[in-house]
Design an enzyme around this catalytic site. Sequence first.
Site, short mmCIF file in Angstrom:
data_model
loop_
_atom_site.label_atom_id
_atom_site.label_comp_id
_atom_site.label_asym_id
_atom_site.label_seq_id
_atom_site.Cartn_x
_atom_site.Cartn_y
_atom_site.Cartn_z
N ARG A 233 1.12 -1.66 -0.09
CA ARG A 233 0.14 0.10 -0.19
C ARG A 233 0.67 1.54 0.04
NH1 ARG A 233 -5.39 2.11 1.20
NH2 ARG A 233 -5.81 -0.75 0.95
N PHE B 268 -2.41 2.24 6.77
CA PHE B 268 -1.85 0.63 6.44
C PHE B 268 -0.29 1.04 5.04
CE2 PHE B 268 -2.35 -3.42 5.11
CZ PHE B 268 -2.43 -3.87 6.11
N GLU C 124 -9.23 6.07 7.64
CA GLU C 124 -8.08 6.79 7.43
C GLU C 124 -7.14 7.91 6.57
OE1 GLU C 124 -5.91 2.28 7.14
OE2 GLU C 124 -7.19 2.85 5.59
#
Length: 783
Positions: free
Chosen positions: A327, A361, A730
Amino acid sequence: MNTHSPPSPKAKKILGGVATDQRHDSAHKHVTGQAVYIDDMPEPAGLLHGCLGLSTCAHGTIRSVDLSAVRAAPGVVEVLTASDMPASNDISPTHRHDEPVLAEDKVEFYGQAIFAVIAETREQARRACRLAKIEYDEEAFVTDVWDIDRRNGKLVTPPLTLKRGDAAAAIEAAPRRLKGTMRIGGQDHFYLEGHIAMAVPGEDMDVTVYSSTQHPSEIQHMVSHVLGVPSHAVTVEVRRMGGGFGGKETQGNQFAAIAAVAAKRLGRAVKIRPDRDDDMTSTGKRHDFVVDYEVGFDDDGNILGVDYLYAARCGYSSDLSGPVTDRALFHCDNAYFYPAVHAQSAPLYTNTVSNTAFRGFGGPQGMVGGERVIEEIAFALGMDPLEIRKRNFYGTDDRNVTPYHQTVEDNIVREIVSELELSADYAPRRDEIRHFNARSEYVKRGIALTPVKFGISFTATHFNQAGALVHVYADGSVHLNHGGTEMGQGLYVKIAQVVAEEFQIDIGQVKITATTTGKVPNTSATAASSGTDLNGMAAQAAARTIKQRLIDFAAERYQVPTEQIEFLPNRVRVGNQEIAFGDLTQQAYMARVQLSATGFYKTPKVRWDRDKGQGHPFYYFAYGAACAEVSIDTLTGEYMVERVDILHETGRSLNRAIDLGQIEGGFIQGMGWLTTEELVWDDKGRLRTHAPSTYKIPLASDRPKIFNVTLADWPENTEPTIHRSKAVGEPPFMLAISVLHALSDAVASVADHRICPRLDAPATPERVLMAVERLRKEASQSS
């Protein structure tokens, strides 16, 4: 049949449907201390307490282990080692068999668990742990990826490569080119509630585990794997967590497994709650990175080709390092189009705790690396970094394909940035800051406006699914259960709003119940900002199944077409009559209509071929932008965040109050990561920042003096998500990149913005001061 008069004005609208501001369902309990966490639960009779015995060697073979004094210590009931695990000593979430429950023959980081003490009290267990005598044959160790060959180091999981076009040729042919290296620090999750698990043994193979986890199904699978029992024998329940942020996606496995083994072995309930020092020492953190970059560009600042290597400190085992570093690459472009790109990850083995998921992440680290390239180009050309950003934004037609070959179809970054640029008075303030710095000898100010484009979905395609269970009782009250977990982010209340909206009943009629594997099976982690997207759709599907049954029942009973049945606030119109919702459900119950249903949802469109580095890993993108202004003291490196303006899009927000809280909290947490939170290991491989005394999270006094947050709710989600909303967990975290670049802008002023500060993260006061001194020295040498 009961007929009703027209509703009173107060009944014209339900209380708590979607797109309304609702407080967090547990907010009043949080602030009064009434919220029940696992350590607040009434303790079962005969409860025992566990504590982990941690290694004092960063890397080595275990020569001998003498636990006789531990076993003889007051209150000790049992001491567990690796050999006591009934069926397996492995809890690797990626099934690479590289993460033992308890170390057996070797240790690979300072603080690795070797044994577990089970005692009558927590204090007795902790004191007994210190009596162990363990000898090691110590070996060389590495804690920092800076110290190893980043391109050829030992990997914990296979790397990923993204490429489109010929980056090397594009860079070589570019009118201008530059290269550099950036360090990006890690971060401890620092939840208010640390890790904890309580296991209660049941009949036969059964055990119930109360775990502070974002992934109840994984705890279930890991416990069943270690015990050697079917998953149906393990029930995991989570009512709430005192913070998760990704750290409770996999890291709770060890505590739950040991508690369950001890509980079944001893026939008594067992609870394990490490203290803050042990928690921070022995559990994973955000990955820190070293990013090597090279870019080719033209005289106007247009990027022509870019090459990245993202090397991450992963720790001793794989954990989630593969998808995290993947990611990071997915977001090395942030909001920018690269005509030619080559990006590679290096998930490197180190003798540190295995790092894990953390809000974003890996995406935040990817973006920070990409923004450094933008900044380098701006300084090379003597231009405003915002201008370079705007020139390289994703566009349409041939400028909308990502490095992983997904077409960006919902791009609104230009509109977001343009609106914020005006509302935050960016240009006038930038001029004002230049004038201020020219007059101020010691205090310098800086400003930066940075965008965010963040992909929403699990890149592991199979995780993009969710289930829900809805019961409607005869009196019209509703019981709601789904696979998502509540860690303070407001997921429970949002899903309750979805169900209330479907039935058109007040949210007070919807009972929010604890997440449990006994009701909804095979759930995905509450992570990747997808909790509401997935569970909201699953709950809606379940509610609509029951709603259709009620419609069919009413149509048959009252002999009216289904088109003449309409759900209104707390009542149902059937033909020319209105029936209270509770009356209709009572009638349906008496007629033996099933008022319970499960719902299921899987995200469409997503696909990903990791071997090719191509696919459509994200269902959609979330966009935002932040403008930050800071002031620094060039004599000490200390700084203040003077003002922050944020514009963030949420689609059709399900709950603006919750979303605003997520944006504010995410930004402050991101600011902490990039400015004050620093992880430090010593020459023995020990983590030295393992408590609030040595690890600085942002305080209330660190928040921006002026903090303006606005929701851009004008862009409706182009995809049919739950009520066209967008994920908001996020993406706001990365808005804090603006603070790092504002600090860089302030530092650059001491050399008249002629030298790129190359300010690494976290930009602590010490690092800011060193950058100021370095730029002054370089400026004097070049003049």
